[in-house]
Design a protein around this motif. Structure first.
Motif, PDB file in Angstrom:
ATOM      1  N   ASP A  11      30.299  -0.617  88.363  1.00  0.00           N
ATOM      2  CA  ASP A  11      29.376   0.071  87.465  1.00  0.00           C
ATOM      3  C   ASP A  11      28.487  -0.895  86.694  1.00  0.00           C
ATOM      4  O   ASP A  11      27.330  -0.570  86.384  1.00  0.00           O
ATOM      5  CB  ASP A  11      30.150   0.959  86.488  1.00  0.00           C
ATOM      6  CG  ASP A  11      30.564   2.276  87.128  1.00  0.00           C
ATOM      7  OD1 ASP A  11      30.139   2.534  88.275  1.00  0.00           O
ATOM      8  OD2 ASP A  11      31.300   3.040  86.481  1.00  0.00           O
ATOM      9  N   ARG A  63      25.642  -1.350  88.850  1.00  0.00           N
ATOM     10  CA  ARG A  63      24.861  -0.165  89.182  1.00  0.00           C
ATOM     11  C   ARG A  63      24.013   0.366  88.032  1.00  0.00           C
ATOM     12  O   ARG A  63      22.934   0.899  88.272  1.00  0.00           O
ATOM     13  CB  ARG A  63      25.788   0.949  89.657  1.00  0.00           C
ATOM     14  CG  ARG A  63      26.394   0.706  91.033  1.00  0.00           C
ATOM     15  CD  ARG A  63      27.053   1.968  91.553  1.00  0.00           C
ATOM     16  NE  ARG A  63      27.635   1.761  92.876  1.00  0.00           N
ATOM     17  CZ  ARG A  63      28.914   1.522  93.095  1.00  0.00           C
ATOM     18  NH1 ARG A  63      29.759   1.457  92.065  1.00  0.00           N
ATOM     19  NH2 ARG A  63      29.372   1.360  94.319  1.00  0.00           N
ATOM     20  N   TRP A  64      24.481   0.282  86.787  1.00  0.00           N
ATOM     21  CA  TRP A  64      23.732   0.914  85.705  1.00  0.00           C
ATOM     22  C   TRP A  64      22.302   0.390  85.566  1.00  0.00           C
ATOM     23  O   TRP A  64      21.369   1.204  85.433  1.00  0.00           O
ATOM     24  CB  TRP A  64      24.489   0.786  84.378  1.00  0.00           C
ATOM     25  CG  TRP A  64      25.722   1.644  84.303  1.00  0.00           C
ATOM     26  CD1 TRP A  64      27.000   1.226  84.066  1.00  0.00           C
ATOM     27  CD2 TRP A  64      25.810   3.066  84.459  1.00  0.00           C
ATOM     28  NE1 TRP A  64      27.875   2.289  84.081  1.00  0.00           N
ATOM     29  CE2 TRP A  64      27.175   3.441  84.313  1.00  0.00           C
ATOM     30  CE3 TRP A  64      24.867   4.062  84.716  1.00  0.00           C
ATOM     31  CZ2 TRP A  64      27.606   4.751  84.417  1.00  0.00           C
ATOM     32  CZ3 TRP A  64      25.303   5.383  84.817  1.00  0.00           C
ATOM     33  CH2 TRP A  64      26.647   5.711  84.669  1.00  0.00           C
ATOM     34  N   ARG A  91      28.343   9.153  92.074  1.00  0.00           N
ATOM     35  CA  ARG A  91      29.127   9.770  91.005  1.00  0.00           C
ATOM     36  C   ARG A  91      28.257  10.695  90.154  1.00  0.00           C
ATOM     37  O   ARG A  91      27.052  10.491  90.002  1.00  0.00           O
ATOM     38  CB  ARG A  91      29.761   8.697  90.121  1.00  0.00           C
ATOM     39  CG  ARG A  91      30.757   7.812  90.858  1.00  0.00           C
ATOM     40  CD  ARG A  91      31.500   6.931  89.874  1.00  0.00           C
ATOM     41  NE  ARG A  91      32.384   6.001  90.536  1.00  0.00           N
ATOM     42  CZ  ARG A  91      33.611   6.292  90.964  1.00  0.00           C
ATOM     43  NH1 ARG A  91      34.081   7.521  90.789  1.00  0.00           N
ATOM     44  NH2 ARG A  91      34.357   5.384  91.556  1.00  0.00           N
ATOM     45  N   SER A 112      28.232  10.932  86.985  1.00  0.00           N
ATOM     46  CA  SER A 112      27.673  10.218  85.831  1.00  0.00           C
ATOM     47  C   SER A 112      26.389   9.496  86.201  1.00  0.00           C
ATOM     48  O   SER A 112      25.468   9.398  85.378  1.00  0.00           O
ATOM     49  CB  SER A 112      28.699   9.219  85.276  1.00  0.00           C
ATOM     50  OG  SER A 112      29.083   8.279  86.267  1.00  0.00           O
ATOM     51  N   TYR A 113      26.280   9.007  87.444  1.00  0.00           N
ATOM     52  CA  TYR A 113      25.042   8.372  87.886  1.00  0.00           C
ATOM     53  C   TYR A 113      23.922   9.403  87.959  1.00  0.00           C
ATOM     54  O   TYR A 113      22.780   9.137  87.573  1.00  0.00           O
ATOM     55  CB  TYR A 113      25.216   7.737  89.272  1.00  0.00           C
ATOM     56  CG  TYR A 113      26.348   6.760  89.414  1.00  0.00           C
ATOM     57  CD1 TYR A 113      26.946   6.160  88.303  1.00  0.00           C
ATOM     58  CD2 TYR A 113      26.841   6.416  90.676  1.00  0.00           C
ATOM     59  CE1 TYR A 113      27.988   5.257  88.452  1.00  0.00           C
ATOM     60  CE2 TYR A 113      27.863   5.512  90.829  1.00  0.00           C
ATOM     61  CZ  TYR A 113      28.449   4.946  89.721  1.00  0.00           C
ATOM     62  OH  TYR A 113      29.480   4.057  89.876  1.00  0.00           O
ATOM     63  N   ARG A 114      24.255  10.569  88.486  1.00  0.00           N
ATOM     64  CA  ARG A 114      23.245  11.626  88.614  1.00  0.00           C
ATOM     65  C   ARG A 114      22.808  12.137  87.244  1.00  0.00           C
ATOM     66  O   ARG A 114      21.637  12.481  87.053  1.00  0.00           O
ATOM     67  CB  ARG A 114      23.798  12.762  89.478  1.00  0.00           C
ATOM     68  CG  ARG A 114      24.136  12.312  90.898  1.00  0.00           C
ATOM     69  CD  ARG A 114      24.409  13.475  91.818  1.00  0.00           C
ATOM     70  NE  ARG A 114      25.627  14.204  91.519  1.00  0.00           N
ATOM     71  CZ  ARG A 114      26.831  13.913  92.021  1.00  0.00           C
ATOM     72  NH1 ARG A 114      26.986  12.862  92.823  1.00  0.00           N
ATOM     73  NH2 ARG A 114      27.882  14.660  91.728  1.00  0.00           N
ATOM     74  N   ALA A 141      23.662   7.691  94.571  1.00  0.00           N
ATOM     75  CA  ALA A 141      24.029   8.609  93.482  1.00  0.00           C
ATOM     76  C   ALA A 141      25.421   9.200  93.697  1.00  0.00           C
ATOM     77  O   ALA A 141      25.618  10.420  93.594  1.00  0.00           O
ATOM     78  CB  ALA A 141      22.976   9.713  93.342  1.00  0.00           C
ATOM     79  N   CYS A 169      18.689   7.333  97.073  1.00  0.00           N
ATOM     80  CA  CYS A 169      19.627   6.671  96.172  1.00  0.00           C
ATOM     81  C   CYS A 169      20.998   7.282  96.395  1.00  0.00           C
ATOM     82  O   CYS A 169      21.136   8.511  96.372  1.00  0.00           O
ATOM     83  CB  CYS A 169      19.187   6.849  94.714  1.00  0.00           C
ATOM     84  SG  CYS A 169      20.387   6.293  93.483  1.00  0.00           S
ATOM     85  N   LEU A 226      20.267   1.959  88.401  1.00  0.00           N
ATOM     86  CA  LEU A 226      20.004   3.381  88.191  1.00  0.00           C
ATOM     87  C   LEU A 226      18.968   3.604  87.090  1.00  0.00           C
ATOM     88  O   LEU A 226      18.106   4.484  87.204  1.00  0.00           O
ATOM     89  CB  LEU A 226      21.305   4.105  87.855  1.00  0.00           C
ATOM     90  CG  LEU A 226      22.322   4.185  88.997  1.00  0.00           C
ATOM     91  CD1 LEU A 226      23.700   4.573  88.452  1.00  0.00           C
ATOM     92  CD2 LEU A 226      21.864   5.170  90.063  1.00  0.00           C
TER      93      LEU A 226
END
Length: 222
Positions: A79, A82-83, A111, A113-115, A109, A107, A86
Protein backbone atom coordinates in the motif's frame (compact mmCIF):
# COMPACT_ATOMS: atom_id res chain seq x y z
CA UNK A 1 -0.88 -9.66 -26.13
CA UNK A 2 -4.63 -9.43 -25.75
CA UNK A 3 -5.14 -8.48 -29.38
CA UNK A 4 -3.00 -7.34 -32.27
CA UNK A 5 -2.04 -3.75 -32.92
CA UNK A 6 -3.99 -3.59 -36.18
CA UNK A 7 -7.27 -4.56 -34.52
CA UNK A 8 -6.69 -2.13 -31.67
CA UNK A 9 -5.92 0.79 -33.97
CA UNK A 10 -8.99 0.06 -36.08
CA UNK A 11 -11.44 0.06 -33.20
CA UNK A 12 -9.81 2.87 -31.22
CA UNK A 13 -10.43 5.32 -34.07
CA UNK A 14 -14.18 4.67 -34.20
CA UNK A 15 -16.47 7.47 -33.14
CA UNK A 16 -19.32 7.32 -30.68
CA UNK A 17 -21.96 7.19 -33.42
CA UNK A 18 -24.13 4.10 -33.17
CA UNK A 19 -23.38 3.59 -29.50
CA UNK A 20 -26.34 2.03 -27.64
CA UNK A 21 -28.25 4.13 -25.17
CA UNK A 22 -30.00 7.43 -25.12
CA UNK A 23 -29.66 8.56 -21.50
CA UNK A 24 -30.04 12.14 -20.42
CA UNK A 25 -27.06 12.43 -18.03
CA UNK A 26 -24.47 14.27 -20.13
CA UNK A 27 -22.04 15.07 -17.33
CA UNK A 28 -18.43 14.09 -17.98
CA UNK A 29 -17.43 10.82 -16.37
CA UNK A 30 -14.24 9.18 -15.21
CA UNK A 31 -14.25 5.47 -16.06
CA UNK A 32 -11.80 3.11 -14.35
CA UNK A 33 -11.31 -0.12 -16.30
CA UNK A 34 -10.23 -2.42 -13.47
CA UNK A 35 -9.12 -6.00 -12.99
CA UNK A 36 -6.10 -8.20 -12.45
CA UNK A 37 -3.23 -8.56 -14.91
CA UNK A 38 -4.13 -10.39 -18.10
CA UNK A 39 -7.69 -9.08 -18.20
CA UNK A 40 -6.91 -6.70 -21.07
CA UNK A 41 -7.43 -3.43 -19.22
CA UNK A 42 -5.21 -1.31 -21.46
CA UNK A 43 -6.67 -2.62 -24.72
CA UNK A 44 -10.29 -2.34 -23.60
CA UNK A 45 -9.80 1.06 -21.95
CA UNK A 46 -8.22 2.53 -25.09
CA UNK A 47 -10.99 1.18 -27.31
CA UNK A 48 -13.64 2.45 -24.91
CA UNK A 49 -12.08 5.92 -24.77
CA UNK A 50 -12.10 6.04 -28.55
CA UNK A 51 -15.76 5.10 -28.75
CA UNK A 52 -16.72 7.66 -26.12
CA UNK A 53 -14.52 10.44 -27.47
CA UNK A 54 -12.90 10.55 -24.02
CA UNK A 55 -9.40 11.36 -22.82
CA UNK A 56 -7.17 8.33 -22.19
CA UNK A 57 -4.18 7.82 -19.92
CA UNK A 58 -2.21 4.62 -19.33
CA UNK A 59 -2.40 3.71 -15.65
CA UNK A 60 1.20 2.49 -15.61
CA UNK A 61 2.42 5.97 -16.50
CA UNK A 62 1.47 7.10 -12.99
CA UNK A 63 3.80 4.56 -11.35
CA UNK A 64 7.09 5.75 -9.95
CA UNK A 65 10.33 4.26 -11.35
CA UNK A 66 10.78 2.54 -8.00
CA UNK A 67 7.42 0.81 -8.36
CA UNK A 68 8.23 -0.38 -11.88
CA UNK A 69 11.62 -1.70 -10.74
CA UNK A 70 10.02 -3.51 -7.81
CA UNK A 71 7.46 -5.25 -10.03
CA UNK A 72 10.10 -6.11 -12.63
CA UNK A 73 12.05 -7.87 -9.89
CA UNK A 74 9.01 -10.00 -9.13
CA UNK A 75 7.95 -8.26 -5.91
CA UNK A 76 4.30 -7.24 -5.46
CA UNK A 77 3.58 -3.65 -4.49
CA UNK A 78 2.35 -2.80 -1.01
CA UNK A 79 0.00 0.00 0.00
CA UNK A 80 2.88 2.40 0.63
CA UNK A 81 3.77 1.97 -3.05
CA UNK A 82 0.21 2.17 -4.32
CA UNK A 83 -1.25 5.23 -2.59
CA UNK A 84 0.89 7.84 -4.43
CA UNK A 85 0.13 6.04 -7.71
CA UNK A 86 -3.62 6.04 -7.05
CA UNK A 87 -3.58 9.71 -6.00
CA UNK A 88 -1.88 10.57 -9.28
CA UNK A 89 -4.64 8.87 -11.25
CA UNK A 90 -7.31 10.50 -9.09
CA UNK A 91 -5.83 13.96 -9.61
CA UNK A 92 -5.63 13.48 -13.39
CA UNK A 93 -9.25 12.37 -13.48
CA UNK A 94 -10.29 15.40 -11.42
CA UNK A 95 -8.46 17.74 -13.81
CA UNK A 96 -10.20 16.23 -16.84
CA UNK A 97 -13.62 16.38 -15.18
CA UNK A 98 -13.03 19.98 -14.08
CA UNK A 99 -12.36 20.86 -17.70
CA UNK A 100 -15.55 19.15 -18.83
CA UNK A 101 -13.91 16.09 -20.38
CA UNK A 102 -14.72 12.44 -19.82
CA UNK A 103 -11.70 10.22 -19.24
CA UNK A 104 -10.77 6.52 -19.15
CA UNK A 105 -7.84 4.88 -17.31
CA UNK A 106 -6.93 1.20 -16.95
CA UNK A 107 -6.13 0.61 -13.28
CA UNK A 108 -6.23 -2.63 -11.31
CA UNK A 109 -8.13 -0.98 -8.40
CA UNK A 110 -8.07 -4.30 -6.56
CA UNK A 111 -9.31 -3.15 -3.17
CA UNK A 112 -12.42 -1.20 -2.28
CA UNK A 113 -10.32 1.36 -0.39
CA UNK A 114 -8.40 2.08 -3.61
CA UNK A 115 -11.64 2.58 -5.50
CA UNK A 116 -12.96 4.87 -2.78
CA UNK A 117 -9.90 7.07 -3.28
CA UNK A 118 -10.36 7.11 -7.06
CA UNK A 119 -14.02 7.94 -6.61
CA UNK A 120 -13.06 11.22 -4.96
CA UNK A 121 -12.11 12.44 -8.45
CA UNK A 122 -15.72 13.61 -8.47
CA UNK A 123 -14.42 16.35 -6.15
CA UNK A 124 -11.21 18.28 -6.78
CA UNK A 125 -8.37 18.67 -4.29
CA UNK A 126 -10.30 21.45 -2.54
CA UNK A 127 -13.35 19.24 -2.09
CA UNK A 128 -15.36 21.11 -4.72
CA UNK A 129 -17.65 19.21 -7.07
CA UNK A 130 -15.92 18.66 -10.43
CA UNK A 131 -19.28 18.21 -12.13
CA UNK A 132 -18.48 14.64 -13.16
CA UNK A 133 -19.11 11.07 -12.08
CA UNK A 134 -16.80 8.10 -11.49
CA UNK A 135 -17.63 4.59 -12.69
CA UNK A 136 -15.81 1.25 -12.52
CA UNK A 137 -15.81 -1.50 -15.15
CA UNK A 138 -14.40 -4.75 -13.74
CA UNK A 139 -12.94 -7.05 -16.41
CA UNK A 140 -13.18 -10.68 -15.33
CA UNK A 141 -12.01 -13.99 -16.78
CA UNK A 142 -11.02 -17.53 -15.88
CA UNK A 143 -7.69 -18.18 -14.17
CA UNK A 144 -6.42 -20.17 -17.15
CA UNK A 145 -7.30 -17.39 -19.60
CA UNK A 146 -5.64 -14.68 -17.49
CA UNK A 147 -2.45 -16.69 -16.97
CA UNK A 148 -2.27 -17.60 -20.66
CA UNK A 149 -2.51 -13.95 -21.64
CA UNK A 150 0.22 -12.92 -19.19
CA UNK A 151 2.54 -15.64 -20.47
CA UNK A 152 1.92 -14.51 -24.04
CA UNK A 153 3.05 -10.91 -23.46
CA UNK A 154 6.68 -10.18 -24.24
CA UNK A 155 8.60 -7.52 -22.37
CA UNK A 156 6.02 -7.02 -19.62
CA UNK A 157 7.17 -6.51 -16.04
CA UNK A 158 4.31 -8.60 -14.63
CA UNK A 159 5.35 -12.19 -13.99
CA UNK A 160 2.71 -14.95 -14.32
CA UNK A 161 3.22 -16.10 -10.72
CA UNK A 162 2.17 -12.64 -9.48
CA UNK A 163 -1.35 -13.28 -10.77
CA UNK A 164 -2.03 -15.37 -7.67
CA UNK A 165 -1.17 -12.48 -5.35
CA UNK A 166 -3.44 -10.14 -7.30
CA UNK A 167 -6.35 -12.56 -7.19
CA UNK A 168 -5.83 -13.00 -3.45
CA UNK A 169 -5.93 -9.21 -2.97
CA UNK A 170 -8.92 -8.62 -5.26
CA UNK A 171 -12.09 -7.32 -3.63
CA UNK A 172 -14.78 -7.49 -6.34
CA UNK A 173 -17.17 -4.60 -6.87
CA UNK A 174 -20.02 -4.50 -4.36
CA UNK A 175 -23.63 -3.70 -5.13
CA UNK A 176 -23.32 -0.23 -3.60
CA UNK A 177 -20.33 0.72 -5.77
CA UNK A 178 -20.82 2.59 -9.08
CA UNK A 179 -19.93 -0.03 -11.64
CA UNK A 180 -20.35 -3.53 -13.06
CA UNK A 181 -18.37 -6.59 -14.18
CA UNK A 182 -17.85 -7.73 -17.77
CA UNK A 183 -16.42 -11.06 -18.96
CA UNK A 184 -13.35 -10.72 -21.19
CA UNK A 185 -13.60 -14.04 -23.02
CA UNK A 186 -15.00 -12.39 -26.22
CA UNK A 187 -12.92 -10.21 -28.54
CA UNK A 188 -11.97 -6.75 -27.19
CA UNK A 189 -14.38 -4.96 -29.52
CA UNK A 190 -17.22 -7.18 -28.30
CA UNK A 191 -16.26 -6.47 -24.69
CA UNK A 192 -16.41 -2.74 -25.42
CA UNK A 193 -19.85 -3.10 -27.01
CA UNK A 194 -21.07 -4.81 -23.84
CA UNK A 195 -19.62 -2.00 -21.71
CA UNK A 196 -21.27 0.67 -23.84
CA UNK A 197 -24.57 -1.16 -23.60
CA UNK A 198 -24.34 -1.22 -19.80
CA UNK A 199 -23.17 2.34 -19.23
CA UNK A 200 -25.83 4.84 -18.24
CA UNK A 201 -26.91 6.18 -21.59
CA UNK A 202 -25.26 7.77 -24.59
CA UNK A 203 -21.59 8.81 -24.59
CA UNK A 204 -20.69 12.09 -22.94
CA UNK A 205 -19.76 14.83 -25.38
CA UNK A 206 -16.12 15.96 -25.57
CA UNK A 207 -15.98 18.32 -28.55
CA UNK A 208 -12.25 19.02 -28.36
CA UNK A 209 -10.97 15.49 -27.64
CA UNK A 210 -9.38 13.34 -30.35
CA UNK A 211 -10.02 9.61 -30.00
CA UNK A 212 -6.81 7.95 -28.80
CA UNK A 213 -4.89 5.17 -30.43
CA UNK A 214 -2.84 2.65 -28.51
CA UNK A 215 -0.09 0.13 -28.96
CA UNK A 216 -0.89 -3.08 -27.11
CA UNK A 217 2.77 -3.60 -26.35
CA UNK A 218 2.24 -1.12 -23.52
CA UNK A 219 2.23 -2.75 -20.09
CA UNK A 220 -0.89 -3.01 -17.97
CA UNK A 221 -1.03 -1.38 -14.57
CA UNK A 222 -1.01 -3.28 -11.28
Amino acid sequence: MDTDVTETAMFSTQTSSGTPGSGTDRRPRAIVVMGVAGSGKTTVAALLAGRLGASFAEGDDFHSPANVAKMAAGHPLDDEDRWPWLRGIRDWFAKELNEGRSAVVPCSALRRSYRELLETAGSDTTGSDTGGTVQFVHLTGSYDLLRERIQGRAGHFMRPEMLDSQLAALEPLQDDEPGFAVDVTPRPDQVVEEILHRLDGAPAENPAVTAPTTDTTQPEDH
